[in-house]
Motif scaffolding. Sequence first.
Motif, PDB file in Angstrom:
ATOM      1  N   ARG A   1       0.822  -1.214   0.000  1.00  0.00           N
ATOM      2  CA  ARG A   1       0.000   0.000   0.000  1.00  0.00           C
ATOM      3  C   ARG A   1       0.857   1.266   0.000  1.00  0.00           C
TER       4      ARG A   1
ATOM      5  N   ILE B   1      -5.587   4.388   1.276  1.00  0.00           N
ATOM      6  CA  ILE B   1      -5.019   3.033   1.257  1.00  0.00           C
ATOM      7  C   ILE B   1      -3.950   2.870   2.336  1.00  0.00           C
TER       8      ILE B   1
ATOM      9  N   GLY C   1      -5.688   1.469   5.352  1.00  0.00           N
ATOM     10  CA  GLY C   1      -5.957   0.046   5.214  1.00  0.00           C
ATOM     11  C   GLY C   1      -7.361  -0.406   5.548  1.00  0.00           C
TER      12      GLY C   1
ATOM     13  N   LEU D   1      -9.582  -2.558   3.110  1.00  0.00           N
ATOM     14  CA  LEU D   1      -9.294  -3.977   2.879  1.00  0.00           C
ATOM     15  C   LEU D   1     -10.328  -4.880   3.534  1.00  0.00           C
TER      16      LEU D   1
ATOM     17  N   VAL E   1     -10.400  -6.469   6.293  1.00  0.00           N
ATOM     18  CA  VAL E   1      -9.772  -7.719   6.734  1.00  0.00           C
ATOM     19  C   VAL E   1     -10.612  -8.386   7.826  1.00  0.00           C
TER      20      VAL E   1
ATOM     21  N   ILE F   1      -9.939 -10.766   2.665  1.00  0.00           N
ATOM     22  CA  ILE F   1      -9.368  -9.465   2.320  1.00  0.00           C
ATOM     23  C   ILE F   1      -9.884  -9.056   0.949  1.00  0.00           C
ATOM     24  N   GLN F   2      -9.955  -7.766   0.697  1.00  0.00           N
ATOM     25  CA  GLN F   2     -10.323  -7.247  -0.615  1.00  0.00           C
ATOM     26  C   GLN F   2      -9.082  -7.199  -1.498  1.00  0.00           C
ATOM     27  N   ARG F   3      -9.193  -7.778  -2.699  1.00  0.00           N
ATOM     28  CA  ARG F   3      -8.068  -7.855  -3.625  1.00  0.00           C
ATOM     29  C   ARG F   3      -8.420  -7.184  -4.953  1.00  0.00           C
TER      30      ARG F   3
ATOM     31  N   LEU G   1     -12.324  -3.858  -6.519  1.00  0.00           N
ATOM     32  CA  LEU G   1     -11.847  -4.879  -5.591  1.00  0.00           C
ATOM     33  C   LEU G   1     -12.842  -6.026  -5.533  1.00  0.00           C
TER      34      LEU G   1
ATOM     35  N   ASP H   1      -0.963  -8.011   3.973  1.00  0.00           N
ATOM     36  CA  ASP H   1      -1.907  -7.436   4.940  1.00  0.00           C
ATOM     37  C   ASP H   1      -2.691  -8.495   5.705  1.00  0.00           C
TER      38      ASP H   1
END
Length: 507
Positions: A63, A117, A120, A123, A125, A145-147, A487, A503
């Motif tokens: 990030r 970003i 974080g 994401l 998570v 997690i978001q990819r 994402l 992450d």
Amino acid sequence: MLDSAPLTGKHLIKGEWTDGGPAFTSDPVTGDAVGVQCGGAAEIDAAVQAAEEAFATYGWTDRETRARFLEAIADEIEARGDQLTAYGSAETGLPEGRLEGERGRTTGQLRMFADHIRKGDYLDVRHDAALPDRQPLPRPDLRLIQRPLGPVGVFGASNFPLAFSTAGGDTAAALAAGCPVVYKGHPGHPATGELVAQAIAAAIEKTGMPKGTFGFVQSNTNEAGEALVQHPLIRAVGFTGSFRGGKALFDLAMARPEPIPFYGELGSINPVFVMPAALSARAAETGKAWAGSLTMGVGQFCTNPGIVVLPQGADGDAFREAALAALTEVAPQPMLTGGTAKGYSAAVAETAGKAHRLTDAAEAPDRCGLPAVFEVTGAEWLANPDLAHEMFGPAAILVRTASLAETLDVARSFDGQLTVTLQMEDGDIEAARPLMPVLERMAGRVLANGFPTGVEVADAMVHGGPFPASTNFGATSVGSLGIRRFLRPVSFQNIPDALLPEDLKDG
């Protein structure tokens, strides 16, 4: 005269300025035209292939690396500020002050996503730790997690040559997410677009990003756009433009063997409901302010307040007369392109056959737009759905309702919108209460007082709405939430820590 020496008129593919396709000439409002090459399917394919190759590296950058890249783009854009203002104003007719403000918004978006970003939170998570002793069955270790999706196609907007174009919100969000971008240049401002592409190329070089992280293909035909949407390696598309063009591309995206998300902003008429107590307290003031919003930028905003719903009677008349008086002071101004001016003129002429025109039908100078305001009763509005078609320019319809019940019927008649506004005072609370459920379902942004022109770049902003305002009512093209479009959630089950995205790793 503008110095054309910095321009190549070419495409940016895998870090190189590349020839391809026949030439076309720009159509600026002032200054000299520039020669530009018109890319097609071959150039799109080369840029997308380079983006896919870049994704193997760029999609797995950390990030902080991507944040520094976004900030470098902003720095490079600012370094080209004077050139961008000069070319942008010449190509579109927009005032220099407007271009300077838009440049600040563009760099601000890039830096906002850099900050976003780094935090974080986007994401999302989630970790469900393994429960090996759970009965009757153990639970595995699950981490979500978001990819990033992969290469993203982006189309520029005619009315925002900076903030919704080459390095605009769609590009910034996609790059922040970890997605390489292939951008199809807008033929209305090719020089401005190339200068921003040069800024991105310089930032790629400065920060060591893969060469194919950003591709730029100029075109003034449909071939490049259709090829971009249909390319099998493109994973999502961001679009801002007309309903007709956007809907055609959306249909192509849905007809692919593997359909992809098409995030299209297709236009809006942005109703304004002026409530009785507000009219009683400030009819003339509100009418004058609305006229200023209507004609800002020659009405070429997707949030232009093109419909005003207000009661019949003396207070409504006072709003109308103040607005009309203000509009007489508005001088003709050039529209973004010759095609935009012709389209606006045709839309006004079509509406003139269905509604009472309040403004003089003066003929505008070439490529200019003059205000046009019409008036209908609530019953006439409800009987003629064609009145709800967007007139992209400084045109509007006043809808005069006979009762609060008819106002509610008019509210229910609207399709999806980007915005809807209530002009109200405290005394209007009870009258507005039954409207709120209707307005919330109608639009992505609901305002009390003020006007919708001007979209704040902020975490809580939504710039989108139910169809036909946009093709995906759950998304926004402005604000930090815009990153979610590019994402997808991935769940990792019992994957060794060493193989997880950084992450997701323990510690």
